[in-house]
Scaffold this active site. Structure first.
Site, mmCIF file in Angstrom:
data_model
loop_
_atom_site.group_PDB
_atom_site.id
_atom_site.type_symbol
_atom_site.label_atom_id
_atom_site.label_comp_id
_atom_site.label_asym_id
_atom_site.label_seq_id
_atom_site.Cartn_x
_atom_site.Cartn_y
_atom_site.Cartn_z
ATOM 1 N N ARG A 123 0.819 -1.215 0.000
ATOM 2 C CA ARG A 123 0.000 0.000 0.000
ATOM 3 C C ARG A 123 0.852 1.263 0.000
ATOM 4 N NH1 ARG A 123 -4.053 -2.763 4.515
ATOM 5 N NH2 ARG A 123 -5.267 -3.989 2.995
ATOM 6 N N SER A 279 14.348 30.886 7.163
ATOM 7 C CA SER A 279 15.230 30.712 8.309
ATOM 8 C C SER A 279 14.612 31.404 9.507
ATOM 9 C CB SER A 279 16.610 31.312 8.012
ATOM 10 O OG SER A 279 17.361 31.493 9.199
ATOM 11 N N ASN A 287 16.195 28.678 1.779
ATOM 12 C CA ASN A 287 16.962 27.442 1.877
ATOM 13 C C ASN A 287 16.415 26.339 0.966
ATOM 14 O OD1 ASN A 287 18.690 28.435 3.934
ATOM 15 N ND2 ASN A 287 17.105 28.054 5.461
ATOM 16 N N ARG A 318 11.825 -20.829 13.022
ATOM 17 C CA ARG A 318 11.278 -19.548 13.454
ATOM 18 C C ARG A 318 12.370 -18.867 14.261
ATOM 19 N NH1 ARG A 318 5.996 -19.442 14.838
ATOM 20 N NH2 ARG A 318 6.322 -17.274 15.393
#
Length: 453
Positions: A123, A279, A287, A318
């Site tokens: 998804r 900033s 920036n 496992r």
């Protein structure tokens, strides 16, 4: 009791508010766990192992994740080491005494947890791929528009020979397409997990399955995932492949970001982000925030992928710890890659190119940026050794005196010191030393790169 991470991203502006955040939060994982449990009951109903009515009821209850408390599940997960155990208890209670025995029947916690992880990844990769497509389309436009926009090529931080911005943008796009292809392939191969306690499917046979090996494929079909060839509790190829694709994606986008960060420095200013960030202290600043966030993701991703690769070393049927170590790094990788793809799409769509600045920078080395071309042109006439000596000497003068290399070469010809070039006019020398006429096959290479769909 403090609630578990819900994906607000207070310290992660790179993925906060992105589709990846929505698809990887605790709510998304809870939904995937419930989907995995409901699909298991439906698959067994299809195989004739549980009543159809039980599958319907379990699916209806599982479709309401609001009935389950993620904070409580997280707290109780400590008891068994994973959230599936308390979730199964809550889901069993919610469906009622009649249908409760058919919840989670024959499965082990890792079957559900692994399957949910694959659902979450599937998804989350959807919007990531959409953003990669946005990015590559924007880069294709830039590459075509600036096919012949010349700028200095840089190697080891220094000016090398001229190149074109079109070729640079086409290279970025090539990496994005490589990332898209890898993410597409890995998404299509994400498997469901179903093996039972030790990967033998024994419980399903005990419950009446005549061919338990057919059940994983039915289960996968219910979820829209790939049928597993084998239970992969300790065969972690799916997770490793996913880790590789996600790490590659962030690294590929990181290359784009690194180049933009360099080119948008005040003293270079060949590029700028369309909407730079502010900033807190300096009002004048804009920036390159999108590039900054992508670069941060690219720095974190390799270490997360390394943890997932390390979990390939899973003992027995496992593992203890290896499987558990994957959950958070994989979620972080999905978030980082998804956020970086979102930011790269926005960066590419708004990137501003400054051709005049690029052209101006071609002259910073006083013509030395085409010394390779002069060496190739003069060697057959003067001899390789003499051509090298001449250009080395003129290069020193160009640096020391601030004169243009072409002008110094023309002086040498006019003074008679290079009789072999006496028929070479000033205009010819100017053409030889024009950086815009020494871009090699940059144009055709850009065209070739843009043929890739």
């Amino acid at each position: 009791m403090t609630s578990p991470d819900t994906g607000t991203g207070l310290l992660a502006p790179g993925w906060a508010g992105s589709p990846a955040a929505a698809e990887t939060g605790d709510g998304a994982f809870l939904r995937a766990l419930l989907d995995a449990e409901a699909a298991l009951t439906r698959a067994q109903a299809t195989a004739g192992l549980v009543p159809a009515e039980a599958a319907t009821v379990v699916t209806e209850v599982a479709a309401e994740p609001g009935r389950f408390d993620p904070a409580s599940l997280a707290e109780r997960a400590r008891g068994g080491g994973n959230p599936v155990i308390p979730l199964v208890a809550d889901l069993t209670r919610a469906v009622g005494e009649e249908h409760g025995p058919f919840v989670h029947r024959g499965a082990t916690s890792q079957d559900i947890m692994d399957t949910a992880m694959m659902l979450v990844a599937h998804r989350a990769l959807g919007p990531l791929l959409d953003d990669l497509d946005r990015c590559q389309r924007a880069l294709a436009v830039l590459a075509a528009e600036h096919r012949d926009t010349v700028l200095p090529g840089r190697t080891l931080t220094q000016h090398a020979v001229p190149t074109t911005f079109g070729l640079k943008a086409a290279g970025w796009r090539s990496l994005v397409l490589d990332a898209r292809d890898r993410a597409t392939a890995v998404r299509a191969s994400l498997p469901a997990q179903l093996g039972g306690a030790a990967g033998t499917l024994a419980a399903f046979t005990a419950y009446g399955a005549t061919d338990a090996t057919a059940l994983p494929a039915i289960y996968a079909r219910e979820l829209g995932l790939c049928p597993p060839a084998l239970p992969w509790h300790t065969l972690r190829t799916p997770v490793a492949d996913l880790a590789g694709a996600l790490a590659f994606t962030t690294g590929a986008l990181g290359k784009l970001a690194a180049d933009v960060l360099t080119a948008s420095r005040t003293e270079i200013a060949e590029l700028s982000e369309g909407s730079g960030g502010g900033s807190s202290a300096m009002p004048h600043k804009a920036n390159p925030v999108r590039s900054t966030l992508i670069a941060a993701a690219a720095r974190r991703a390799p270490q997360l992928a390394a943890t997932l690769y390390g979990s390939l070393v899973a003992e027995d049927e496992r593992p203890a710890g290896a499987w558990h170590a994957e959950w958070e790094p994989l979620r972080d990788l999905l978030r980082l890659a998804g956020g970086a793809a979102r930011d790269a799409a926005e960066l590419s769509e708004g990137l501003r190119v400054h051709p005049d600045v690029m052209r101006e920078h071609l002259g910073l080395t006083h013509g030395l940026i085409v010394s390779e071309r002069l060496s190739a042109e003069l060697a057959p006439v003067l001899g390789r050794s003499r051509a090298k000596e001449l250009l080395t000497r003129l290069a020193r003068r160009a640096y020391g005196e601030g004169h243009d290399l072409g002008e110094l070469l023309a002086e040498q010809v006019e003074s008679g010191e290079l009789p072999e070039l006496k028929n070479t006019g000033t205009s010819e020398i100017a053409a030889l030393t024009d950086p815009t006429r020494y871009t090699g096959s940059a144009g055709p290479l850009t065209d070739r790169a843009l043929e890739r769909s």
